[in-house]
Scaffold this active site. Sequence first.
Site, PDB file in Angstrom:
ATOM      1  N   GLY A 174      38.666  64.993  61.267  1.00  0.00           N
ATOM      2  CA  GLY A 174      38.791  63.785  62.072  1.00  0.00           C
ATOM      3  C   GLY A 174      39.709  63.966  63.272  1.00  0.00           C
ATOM      4  O   GLY A 174      40.728  64.653  63.189  1.00  0.00           O
ATOM      5  N   LEU A 467      51.827  72.044  60.743  1.00  0.00           N
ATOM      6  CA  LEU A 467      51.647  70.694  60.205  1.00  0.00           C
ATOM      7  C   LEU A 467      50.214  70.417  59.754  1.00  0.00           C
ATOM      8  O   LEU A 467      49.987  69.793  58.719  1.00  0.00           O
ATOM      9  CB  LEU A 467      52.059  69.658  61.269  1.00  0.00           C
ATOM     10  CG  LEU A 467      51.956  68.197  60.836  1.00  0.00           C
ATOM     11  CD1 LEU A 467      52.953  67.871  59.737  1.00  0.00           C
ATOM     12  CD2 LEU A 467      52.140  67.260  62.022  1.00  0.00           C
ATOM     13  N   TYR A 469      48.199  72.356  58.485  1.00  0.00           N
ATOM     14  CA  TYR A 469      47.934  72.987  57.186  1.00  0.00           C
ATOM     15  C   TYR A 469      48.939  72.417  56.187  1.00  0.00           C
ATOM     16  O   TYR A 469      49.750  73.136  55.610  1.00  0.00           O
ATOM     17  CB  TYR A 469      48.069  74.502  57.271  1.00  0.00           C
ATOM     18  CG  TYR A 469      46.998  75.194  58.082  1.00  0.00           C
ATOM     19  CD1 TYR A 469      45.837  74.527  58.463  1.00  0.00           C
ATOM     20  CD2 TYR A 469      47.138  76.530  58.451  1.00  0.00           C
ATOM     21  CE1 TYR A 469      44.861  75.172  59.204  1.00  0.00           C
ATOM     22  CE2 TYR A 469      46.157  77.178  59.186  1.00  0.00           C
ATOM     23  CZ  TYR A 469      45.028  76.497  59.561  1.00  0.00           C
ATOM     24  OH  TYR A 469      44.063  77.144  60.283  1.00  0.00           O
TER      25      TYR A 469
END
Length: 527
Positions: A174, A467, A469
């Site tokens: 997204g 971030l 991951y």
Amino acid sequence: MKEVLCVLFFVLVSVSYAKVTKPNTDNFLRCLRSRTSPEYPITEAIYTPDNSIFLTSYLSYAKNKRCSDPNNTNLIAIIAAKHESHVQATVVCAKSNGVQIRTRSGGHDLDGLSYVSSIPFVVLDMHNLRSITVDVRSKKAWVQAGAIMGELYTKIAEKSKKLAFPAGICPTVGAGGHISGGGYGNLIRKHGLSVDHVVDAQLVDVNGKILNRSSMGEDLFWAIRGGGGASFGVILSYTINLVEIPKTITVFKVNKTLEQGATDVLYKWQLVSSKLPRELFLRAMPDLKIGAKPGDKTIAVKFYAQFLGSSEKLMKIINKNLPELGLKREDCYEMSWLNTTMFWMNYPVGAPTSILLDRPSAPPGQFYKGKSDYVKKPIPKEGMEKIWRTMLKFNNVWMQWNPYGGVMDKIPANATAFPHRKGNLFKIQYFALWTDANATDANLGLMRELYGVAEPYVSSNPREAFLNYRDVDVGSNPSGETNVEEAMIYGSKYFVGNLKRLMDVKAKCDPDNFFRYEQSIHPLLAM
Ligand SMILES: Cc1cc2nc3c(=O)[nH]c(=O)nc-3n(C[C@H](O)[C@H](O)[C@H](O)COP(=O)(O)OP(=O)(O)OC[C@H]3O[C@@H](n4cnc5c(N)ncnc54)[C@H](O)[C@@H]3O)c2cc1C
Ligand SMILES: *[C@@H]1O[C@H](CO)[C@@H](O)[C@H](O)[C@H]1NC(C)=O
Ligand SMILES: *[C@@H]1O[C@H](CO)[C@@H](O)[C@H](O)[C@H]1NC(C)=O
Ligand SMILES: *[C@@H]1O[C@H](CO)[C@@H](O)[C@H](O)[C@H]1NC(C)=O
Ligand SMILES: *[C@@H]1O[C@H](CO)[C@@H](O)[C@H](O)[C@H]1NC(C)=O
Ligand SMILES: *[C@@H]1O[C@H](CO)[C@@H](O)[C@H](O)[C@H]1NC(C)=O
Ligand SMILES: *[C@@H]1O[C@H](CO)[C@@H](O)[C@H](O)[C@H]1NC(C)=O
């Protein structure tokens, strides 16, 4: 460093606890209705547990089965906003009723932080807000948070074969989470990250107001480009610059097993991959290869390339810099940018690009865990061999070694909130996948072991992490409270030198820490 220590000192005496009282759901829902206009009825956007499709609605964007909790009694409602006013009302009413918010766009958070909480919460689901407009003349696009990357790529390609957007490979990710966390993909060496091309944004702030770049100010605009959106508000949309790409792009996939000398080739790859022309992105993917006989396992390193140019030119570059790969002309495919996005997903050449628009709604059957590292000097061969030995203990695990260099060396670490720039040879993603719930503990344990084995060879003080991951193992807080010391631990890994400014911004735009979650940025208070 001093600054960090100083904050730590302050922190030790200021553990803040949320008031975890049972919120009044009816009041919350009544508030939502009173705060929205009948012109955009919010009733259709509200799913409560008594609704027959509540569970389906929850699960369809809960991508990691390890994290989704179908019996989550803390989830009081899903608000699948159909209009901006629904987002505004959700923020205002959640705040006034002591309910936490988890904003979810594509639901790909690796540790499920967009759809779980151990205290009462609502999921503010953005998937209905997914418009995209592309303007070829100004080379700009406007994308709502709930759009997925596959939709964005398709819309761009429909309008122009010479424009693209630098972002990730997975088409179902997204825009809301992906872009606000950095967003990297195979154009990184030439064009940087998604956040490097964001020129405006619309965000609902803690007071329910819609802000844009000029009304939010440059500090907050800086923060939501790499600092993650969820600490600062709800991102409604981004305005992005598109980048120019050639009509023909060349890709290849070649692999080498340990028996075929993978370790030597990959060692050489470490020396050259960040120094190649920036038109070339050459990912190495150490992957577990299971043979026909039980216990017959090895590592195959797959090399995936994306080159902004012809196969002829690519052959020359590889033969000069990494002849050990043994690249053959027939390994190379020339195609359009849109088709390369299919190639990277391992769809067969010629498969219809409409796959990029799929939003698989079935509950996922996959459990996974990811981790990340940044590498600043080559990993010695003994180190690589230790890593292979640990990988061989898994049933399904892979790593991505993603080369840096190129424009990433030129963009200052403080240009956006995303800090991991110059001086990195490559970034590692570790990824384990399984389908049997019983295998969860074993896989999580092995992932920690693998991360431990890699420690001597990767960045340290802090051991940097990406971030996007998401990895709660690098530090996290319980859902409703913030131990500031803990917030500094994960914060410094994700944001390095940008953490203090992020905490400053947070203190200005959300001083009461309403937008809080397990890895949110803490407001920097009295200093
Ligand atoms: C299969 C897979 C492939 C991936 N490939 C890549 C890749 O190639 N490159 C890369 O950079 N990353 C990649 N990622 C990581 C991905 O970018 C992150 O997981 C990203 O956060 C996903 O965004 P989302 O909207 O789908 O996730 P969500 O789970 O919806 O959200 C993730 C985080 O962002 C917050 N958030 C979401 N929407 C908003 C919003 N509108 N406003 C404020 N906060 C919001 C959430 O609250 C949560 O904290 C991959 C992940 C997966 C699972
Ligand atoms: C949890 O959900 C599953 C199905 O999703 C159901 O079979 C099970 O009974 C539920 N457990 C509880 C305690 O409600
Ligand atoms: C930003 O918002 C302000 C105030 O609402 C408005 O005047 C301005 O036109 C907006 N800017 C853009 C680029 O949309
Ligand atoms: C390596 O490449 C060969 C040829 O393309 C392929 O048959 C094989 O499955 C690949 N191995 C792995 C582990 O992907
Ligand atoms: C892209 O893939 C489609 C199949 O979906 C194919 O018809 C087309 O020829 C390909 N185009 C290019 C330029 O690779
Ligand atoms: C980044 O840091 C440099 C010096 O380290 C400073 O001059 C510059 O103003 C900073 N830029 C931003 C956007 O903060
Ligand atoms: C998982 O464990 C349970 C309880 O030990 C067992 O009943 C079940 O068969 C196991 N499932 C699988 C797929 O092994």
